[in-house]
Motif scaffolding. Structure first.
Motif, PDB file in Angstrom:
ATOM      1  N   SER A 120       0.831  -1.204   0.000  1.00 40.26           N
ATOM      2  CA  SER A 120       0.000   0.000   0.000  1.00 40.26           C
ATOM      3  C   SER A 120       0.865   1.253   0.000  1.00 40.26           C
ATOM      4  CB  SER A 120      -0.930  -0.001   1.214  1.00 40.26           C
ATOM      5  OG  SER A 120      -0.182  -0.084   2.417  1.00 40.26           O
ATOM      6  N   LEU A 171      -5.410  -0.217 -11.708  1.00 43.12           N
ATOM      7  CA  LEU A 171      -5.237   0.849 -10.732  1.00 43.12           C
ATOM      8  C   LEU A 171      -4.521   2.007 -11.412  1.00 43.12           C
ATOM      9  CD1 LEU A 171      -5.397   1.988  -7.865  1.00 43.12           C
ATOM     10  CD2 LEU A 171      -3.203   0.883  -7.384  1.00 43.12           C
ATOM     11  N   LEU A 184      -5.423  -2.652   0.322  1.00 44.83           N
ATOM     12  CA  LEU A 184      -5.679  -1.493  -0.536  1.00 44.83           C
ATOM     13  C   LEU A 184      -5.805  -0.227   0.301  1.00 44.83           C
ATOM     14  CD1 LEU A 184      -8.312  -2.599  -3.215  1.00 44.83           C
ATOM     15  CD2 LEU A 184      -6.008  -1.741  -3.654  1.00 44.83           C
ATOM     16  N   MET A 211     -13.947  -3.376  -0.248  1.00 49.41           N
ATOM     17  CA  MET A 211     -13.340  -2.066  -0.472  1.00 49.41           C
ATOM     18  C   MET A 211     -14.302  -0.895  -0.322  1.00 49.41           C
ATOM     19  SD  MET A 211     -12.943  -1.669  -4.641  1.00 49.41           S
ATOM     20  CE  MET A 211     -11.532  -2.732  -4.685  1.00 49.41           C
TER      21      MET A 211
END
Length: 375
Positions: free
Chosen positions: A99, A121, A161, A185
């Motif tokens: 992360s 991403l 994440l 998430m």
């Protein structure tokens, strides 16, 4: 004779009972499992009437599109189980990240990290945007109903994440919109952007409607100074037996102050690519679907050669092929997409990047171009 007839009736009765039991279990599963999401309600349908892409209660493509193609179910099922190397015999390589690798993103660089299949991403202008974050193990409503991922690990876990400024969804098929991923998430996403109707799935999974923006084709939204545009794609939608075309599908244009990116979503080849290129191009990166195609459904997925041509149509300076290398969803061998798209890109002189899963592309720097799939 009477004994034989009674036995026959008993066998028929047993078969009918089994079929009825299976049908009952299927109905219960579909109606009670949250993975199927939620069909838009009547109020939403009234709102959709304002869209020129919505007609007779369903969303439609710009051109008539037979999504079933010329399906030969017997041959398809036989080839699915018997022919070709549709999945690798080894776990595909993955570059692990943390992360911290993501949270240190700066305004000065645009970084794109492929998480496999169509999951991307994007770090741009200090914002973190995840596109089609399907990070589950199987693209199906139940693990027994789909093929497992080709790699046994991810670049980082869902739990690792960091906070995401935005999540973009291209459509509601299981290999793009994953229940388990959203559940994991949703509390660390600033805002979700979806095609029309897809927000209903998210709401049924606990995402606040205030954190969802549904967009019709050619509509715009902003994430900081980044402009998002929902654009056409030639595909379809649906997560169950009765909701086909009930939600919209799209591609995405992501325009920053310095860099311009196109994400195709799932789409058959058509002239919308050229129109997008003329109106919004050129693009510094074209992230284009390349996989899960077959001659039986040519209108809803591109052949690899069409992927390269579509990149030229949108005026893409660099091609990142996606929608391959993660799941068995078609009849071609698992390496066929990358082999064919590489050959065609070389023929047409279209720059191509081929990162391993988890490897980042930084626009303006030399892109990854290894032949990692050749074990």
């Amino acid at each position: 004779m009477k004994i034989g007839f009674k036995l026959f009736k008993m066998i028929i009765g047993i078969i009918a009972s089994l079929i009825g039991f299976v049908v009952l279990i299927t109905i219960i599963f579909i109606t009670t499992s949250p993975q199927f999401g939620a069909v838009p309600g009547s109020e939403k349908l009234i709102d959709f009437e304002a869209s020129k892409n919505f007609e007779d209660g369903k969303f439609r493509n710009e051109k008539e599109t037979d999504v079933s193609g010329k399906m030969e179910w017997g041959r398809t099922l036989r080839e699915w189980f018997t022919t070709g190397d549709k999945a690798p015999s080894w776990s595909l390589p993955v570059k692990k990240i943390t992360s911290e690798n993501i949270t240190v993103s700066t305004d000065s660089i645009t970084k794109i990290t492929w998480f496999g299949h169509s999951a991307i991403l994007l770090e741009m202008q200090g914002k973190k945007i995840f596109i089609d974050p399907m990070l589950g193990a199987v693209p199906a409503p139940h693990p027994m109903l789909g093929s497992k991922r080709f790699n046994d690990t991810l670049p980082l876990t869902l739990e690792e994440l960091p906070f995401l400024d935005a999540v973009l969804i291209s459509h509601d098929h299981y290999d793009h919109l994953d229940y388990e991923s959203i559940i994991a998430m949703k509390d660390k996403v600033g805002h979700f952007y979806t095609p029309l109707g897809v927000g209903g799935h998210l709401e049924s999974w606990g995402v606040s409607s205030e954190n969802i923006t549904e967009m019709d084709w050619w509509e715009h939204a902003k994430v900081g100074d980044i402009q998002l545009t929902s654009a056409p794609a030639r595909h379809f939608s649906g997560r169950g037996f009765t909701d086909r075309f009930k939600t919209q599908w799209c591609s995405w244009i992501i325009k920053g102050v310095k860099d311009n990116i196109y994400f195709s979503g799932d789409s058959g080849y058509d002239d919308h690519f050229k129109r997008i290129g003329e109106k919004y191009g050129p693009f510094d990166l074209a992230i284009m679907e390349c996989g899960q195609y077959d001659e039986q459904w040519p209108l809803i997925h591109m052949m690899p050669e069409e992927t390269v041509q579509a990149t030229k149509d949108v005026k893409g300076s660099l091609l990142l092929p996606i929608h391959w290398g993660s799941f068995k969803l078609s009849l071609h061998s698992w390496e066929d997409p990358i082999e064919r798209v590489s050959s065609e890109a070389n023929q047409l002189k279209v720059p191509l990047t081929t990162p391993i899963i988890g490897e980042s592309i930084i626009l303006g720097e030399t892109p990854p171009q290894s032949l990692w799939w050749k074990k």
